[in-house]
Design an enzyme around this catalytic site. Structure first.
Site, PDB file in Angstrom:
ATOM      1  N   ASP A 134       0.859  -1.169   0.000  1.00 21.38           N
ATOM      2  CA  ASP A 134       0.000   0.000   0.000  1.00 21.38           C
ATOM      3  C   ASP A 134       0.910   1.238   0.000  1.00 21.38           C
ATOM      4  O   ASP A 134       2.138   1.138   0.092  1.00 21.38           O
ATOM      5  CB  ASP A 134      -0.977  -0.001   1.179  1.00 21.38           C
ATOM      6  CG  ASP A 134      -2.222   0.839   0.862  1.00 21.38           C
ATOM      7  OD1 ASP A 134      -2.173   1.638  -0.102  1.00 21.38           O
ATOM      8  OD2 ASP A 134      -3.234   0.720   1.568  1.00 21.38           O
TER       9      ASP A 134
HETATM   10  C1  BGC Z   1      -5.075   3.285   0.167  1.00 15.60           C
HETATM   11  C2  BGC Z   1      -5.325   2.286  -0.923  1.00 15.60           C
HETATM   12  C3  BGC Z   1      -5.295   2.963  -2.276  1.00 15.60           C
HETATM   13  C4  BGC Z   1      -3.946   3.639  -2.431  1.00 15.60           C
HETATM   14  C5  BGC Z   1      -3.750   4.300  -3.775  1.00 15.60           C
HETATM   15  C6  BGC Z   1      -3.845   4.110  -0.110  1.00 15.60           C
HETATM   16  O1  BGC Z   1      -3.711   5.164   0.799  1.00 15.60           O
HETATM   17  O2  BGC Z   1      -4.975   2.616   1.402  1.00 15.60           O
HETATM   18  O3  BGC Z   1      -6.556   1.648  -0.713  1.00 15.60           O
HETATM   19  O4  BGC Z   1      -5.528   2.042  -3.290  1.00 15.60           O
HETATM   20  O5  BGC Z   1      -3.815   4.616  -1.420  1.00 15.60           O
HETATM   21  O6  BGC Z   1      -4.472   5.456  -3.902  1.00 15.60           O
END
Ligand code: BGC
Length: 668
Positions: free
Chosen positions: A243
């Site tokens: 993530d």
């Molecule tokens: C979130 C994810 C998301 C990613 C990209 C992160 O902060 O937890 O769910 O896909 O950002 O935007």
């Protein structure tokens, strides 16, 4: 491939709206960036893809990732709302539609579906989830994956899906985002993992590791999760992405035991640059097995090949159907309609399908807010496409009903009473009032945890004031989570829970208010009475001292100096009892259904053999409606304790009625 090129394939670069750093082009040309996120301008995407495919040494195209969470241009209900529709076919169609809209911008990978089990409404990301139940989340997650990935990843319009966040993120301590997660393996396997297992079995192309520290080892470096379970047990062939910064986020939570932490656990690193900065040194020092690196690169390249990117790196938007087309808006409307849950309807105040209705007050901060109805993840949505409840109510009733609109509060958090008298006057002068309350979209989603899940601001007082006008009051709540709404029930003759319904909120809500459609949504998550009951979910284990009506004495009814032995011991709260406000699966309708002829074949279960359960469901009311038949089982004896009930199947069925429904038909 050189080491730099291999690491490049594992590097996911954040571009951001309107930002294209000059050195990104150079990095792509040098094969040092294998994927980008948050570029949705097709000309820019194509420019980058041309550089990658034609100007880099190996000609490897890019993955272009985006959070296509509940629609793209055509914003659908938030996932929690979609779950309330209990309709996998529509969820699949919604994801297909969103994939086609996104693919026209050059997006070939979505960070969806989020299939975290969410049992804590304080956690803002409950909005992005399919709710509290493993079976429902698994079925809807697979439907979304099928929608995104279409009939084959290589076909135009298919985008790679991503099962996220593996795993346990929804169980963040206290509902605080990014919090510690302590889940015994028995619950990991029975509750949190099943939707991910189903996603892997359905061929999801990618997984995303959770931000969470799971049982003492952050998911982004958790060998048990990403190797033992995902690779060895489930044989997942795709790649795992970290993530956002979750690899560097491991630094504040250092893990002492290197054996538990798995280097390259996510095969691709999102945004942070740990691999680029440290992998060469770690490989040289023989602290990382080079085979792990090769495996990770292979997994990424395989997905790129499956997507047909080597054949078609560049996107031609002309081959895609138009975005926000009439068909897409119709689908958004259908999904929104089915997601609405009628929680209370005293004296059949709804539907407002009466010839006696001449005037209506439409009140509240969310009655006519094209932006807020879109919900948490609508970065590509356009509020100009939104049809608000106020607009749709006016269109439905036409000139025959006078509609007075008073916003009364500028946001759901407003603390003044400045607009109240106007609202009360509108209600007094009307036959009924519809009050739109809830939470703005910024109050749910990532990092939007709330310790109190009451209606924010002065909304309770607004409702009380409107009720004093003495007219029937219908409350419609737009929110990203279950709110503790028990205090409104006395003042609200009807309560319709709308979540954040997306671009077509208005027509969907109007259709229910005026009886054009019968409400058919069912709760995908338990509604607590007070926040202190959380976590509260239907599939709890039975306790040795289960609570019941007979065991319960409310705190106000306990006589002074009652001896400790004078009350029954049971698993309950003195001040909040043991029951939720509304159970998982609950939702009213304008008609009623009767179940009969329930049969179970074979009548005695045998291990490994399926059981078929049949029932005859009849519409015994007046109007047509959709029923969601729900099948629960209970395992009475096992080697470990099992929940009191577990959802194992469901089916939405349409049943005709005797009378035509709807305001328009009755008035006409
Ligand atoms: C979130 C994810 C998301 C990613 C990209 C992160 O902060 O937890 O769910 O896909 O950002 O935007």
């Amino acid at each position: 491939m050189t080491l730099a090129e291999k690491i490049g394939q594992l590097t996911l670069v954040n571009v951001g709206p309107g930002v294209l750093p000059g050195d990104l082009r150079a990095a792509v040309r040098a094969g040092k960036a294998g994927a980008v996120l948050d570029v949705v301008d097709v000309a820019t995407v194509n420019e980058l893809q041309r550089i990658a495919a034609h100007d880099s040494r190996l000609g490897i195209p890019l993955l272009v990732g985006r959070d296509v969470i509940h629609g793209f241009k055509t914003v659908l209900p938030i996932p929690l709302g979609q779950a309330a529709a209990w309709n996998p076919e529509l969820v699949q169609q919604g994801a297909r539609m969103a994939a086609l809209e996104a693919a026209a911008s050059g997006v070939n990978w979505t960070f969806a579906p989020m299939i975290d089990i969410a049992r804590d409404p304080r956690w803002g990301r409950i909005a992005e989830s399919f709710g509290e139940d493993p079976h429902l989340a698994a079925v809807l997650g697979v439907a979304a994956i099928r929608g995104f990935q279409g009939d084959g990843l290589s076909l135009p319009g298919a985008i790679a899906a991503c099962a996220k966040h593996f795993v346990g993120y929804g169980a963040s301590e206290g509902g605080r985002d990014y919090g510690y997660v302590g889940i015994p393996e028995v619950d990991l396997r029975n509750v949190y993992m099943p939707p991910f297992r189903a996603a892997a079995d359905a061929g999801v192309a990618t997984f995303m590791a959770a931000f969470s520290d799971v049982n003492g080892v952050p998911a982004s470096g958790n060998r048990f999760l990403t190797r033992t379970v995902l690779r060895d047990e489930w044989r997942f062939p795709g790649f795992v992405v970290s993530d956002w910064d979750s690899i560097v986020d491991m630094v504040p939570a250092p893990v002492a035991n290197d054996k538990a932490r798995s280097p390259l656990s996510p095969g691709m690193e999102m945004v942070s640059t740990t691999y680029r900065d440290h992998l060469p040194g770690l490989l040289a020092a023989k602290r990382v097995d080079p085979r792990l690196l090769d495996d990770a690169v292979r997994n990424v390249l395989r997905v790129k090949m499956q997507l047909g990117l080597f054949e078609r790196p560049v996107t031609d938007p002309a081959v895609y159907p138009g975005v926000a087309s009439a068909a897409n808006l119709a689908l958004a409307r259908e999904l929104a309609t089915q997601s609405l849950v009628l929680l209370q309807n005293r004296n059949g105040v709804l539907p407002l399908a009466s010839k006696r209705l001449h005037s209506l007050a439409v009140i509240g901060p969310l009655a006519d807010d094209a932006y807020e109805q879109l919900g948490t993840w609508a970065p590509d949505g356009d509020p100009a496409l939104s049809r608000t409840p106020l607009q749709a109510i006016r269109e439905t009733v036409g000139a025959r009903v006078t509609v007075q609109h008073v916003r009364a509060m500028s946001t759901t958090r407003t603390m003044t009473t400045a607009g109240f008298s106007e609202a009360v006057a509108a209600a007094s002068g009307s036959d009924a009032a519809v009050v739109f309350l809830g939470e703005e979209s910024i109050l749910s989603g990532e990092s939007r945890s709330r310790a109190s899940i009451d209606l924010p601001g002065n909304q309770m007082d607004l409702l009380r004031a409107v009720k004093r006008a003495g007219k029937p009051v219908i409350v419609v709540i737009l929110a990203g989570r279950p709110l503790t709404i028990e205090p409104i029930l006395a003042d609200a003759d009807a309560v319709l829970y709308a979540w954040h319904p997306g671009v077509m909120a208005g027509p969907a809500i109007a259709d229910i208010l005026f009886g054009v459609e019968s409400p058919s949504g069912k709760l995908p998550v338990t509604f607590p009475r007070v926040v202190g009951q959380v976590p509260l979910y239907y599939a709890h284990r039975n306790m040795g001292k289960p609570a019941s009506q007979a065991s319960f004495l409310h705190i106000d009814d306990i006589a002074a100096r009652t001896p400790q032995t004078g009350l029954k011991n049971a698993s309950q709260y003195l001040d909040a009892g043991y029951a939720p406000l509304y159970e998982f699966g609950y939702g009213l309708s304008y008609t009623s259904y009767a179940y009969s002829g329930i049969s179970v074949e074979p009548s005695r279960a045998r291990a490994g053999l399926p059981i078929t359960v049949r029932a005859v469901v009849k519409n015994v009311g007046q109007v047509a409606g959709d029923e969601v038949a729900q099948l629960y089982v209970r395992d009475l004896v096992g080697s470990v304790t099992r929940p009191v009930r577990e959802l194992k199947g469901f089916q939405r069925i349409h049943l005709a009625g005797r009378k035509p429904g709807g305001f328009v038909s009755i008035v006409d």
